[in-house]
Design a protein around this motif. Structure first.
Motif, short mmCIF file in Angstrom:
data_model
loop_
_atom_site.label_atom_id
_atom_site.label_comp_id
_atom_site.label_asym_id
_atom_site.label_seq_id
_atom_site.Cartn_x
_atom_site.Cartn_y
_atom_site.Cartn_z
N ILE A 80 -1.24 -4.05 4.96
CA ILE A 80 -2.62 -4.31 4.56
C ILE A 80 -2.82 -5.82 4.46
N GLN A 114 -8.15 -3.90 4.58
CA GLN A 114 -8.95 -3.01 5.41
C GLN A 114 -9.38 -1.79 4.59
N PRO A 115 -10.71 -1.56 4.45
CA PRO A 115 -11.20 -0.45 3.62
C PRO A 115 -10.60 0.91 4.00
N ARG A 116 -10.38 1.15 5.28
CA ARG A 116 -9.82 2.43 5.72
C ARG A 116 -8.42 2.64 5.12
N LEU A 117 -7.62 1.57 5.11
CA LEU A 117 -6.25 1.67 4.57
C LEU A 117 -6.27 1.78 3.05
N ARG A 131 -8.60 3.22 1.33
CA ARG A 131 -8.97 4.63 1.05
C ARG A 131 -7.76 5.54 1.20
N GLN A 132 -6.94 5.25 2.20
CA GLN A 132 -5.72 6.05 2.44
C GLN A 132 -4.78 5.97 1.22
N ASP A 144 -6.21 7.92 -1.72
CA ASP A 144 -6.02 9.37 -1.52
C ASP A 144 -4.62 9.81 -1.94
N CYS A 171 -8.49 -3.93 -5.03
CA CYS A 171 -9.27 -3.03 -4.15
C CYS A 171 -8.82 -1.58 -4.32
N GLU A 202 -11.29 1.39 -5.54
CA GLU A 202 -11.50 2.58 -4.70
C GLU A 202 -11.13 3.85 -5.47
#
Length: 202
Positions: free
Chosen positions: A5, A11-14, A16-17, A20, A130, A134
């Motif tokens: 990262i 990166q927002p996608r990572l 979020r991962q 999760d 971050c 999130e």
């Protein structure tokens, strides 16, 4: 799993991962503004216990702290902060400090000490903050086990050593070797508990 990262622009996608994984009770190793640490969602008791197993400590005696996104989130987990205390926190955070404060009722029982206090961090690290933002609630902040912090600066080395014990290792660049400075703010006068990376002038 090792994921890379970007340290300044995560990166927002990572992110979020990662969130999760934490929501499902996973354990991660992540960068802060000091050293790499073990983390999980503080609401997941089993994940907190897993971190204590990795560290070889009793959860009741572990004196675990956690990471908040900012001061407004921090104030949800600390008892009413007097104005001078709030001003001091605002001056030093985000930064390489852990503040020991009176715990509010939002702090899970497992993370409170016998004195009903809690250690809280707002690190000056974009990845850590971050993730917390999130996720929507704080993550545990626990040092990796062992004597030699120097072994834990390289994320690939960390991954080789711990990948069987955790769900994800985040590579956010090389970590530091000096932990946070710990300040006990449970009485009116702050007390320096451990001198770490953060400068502290009484």
């Amino acid at each position: 799993m090792l994921i890379h990262i970007h340290p300044q622009n995560p990166q927002p996608r990572l992110i979020r991962q990662v969130a999760d994984v934490l929501r499902k009770g996973g354990v991660i190793i992540y960068p802060t503004d000091t050293i790499y640490g073990l983390g999980c969602d503080i609401q997941h008791q089993k994940a907190v216990e897993q971190i204590c197993r990795i560290k070889g400590v009793d959860p009741q005696k572990a004196q675990l702290s956690f990471v908040c996104h900012d001061l407004s989130q921090l104030s949800e987990y600390a008892k009413q902060l007097a104005t001078p205390v709030y001003r001091t926190l605002k001056q030093y955070l985000p930064g390489p400090y852990t503040f020991i404060l009176g715990a509010s009722k939002n702090v899970p029982r497992l993370l409170k000490t016998k004195k009903d206090t809690v250690g809280i961090r707002v690190p000056d690290n974009a990845i850590a903050r971050c993730i917390v933002e999130e996720l929507g609630n704080p993550i545990l902040s626990a040092s990796l086990p062992g004597e030699f912090v120097e072994e834990y600066t390289d994320p690939e080395t960390i991954h080789d050593r711990f990948h069987k014990l955790v769900d994800m290792v985040i590579d956010g660049g090389n970590g530091g070797t000096v932990p946070s400075t710990i300040i006990d703010f449970t009485d009116d006068e702050p007390v320096l508990v451990r001198q770490g990376l953060g400068e502290w002038d009484q």
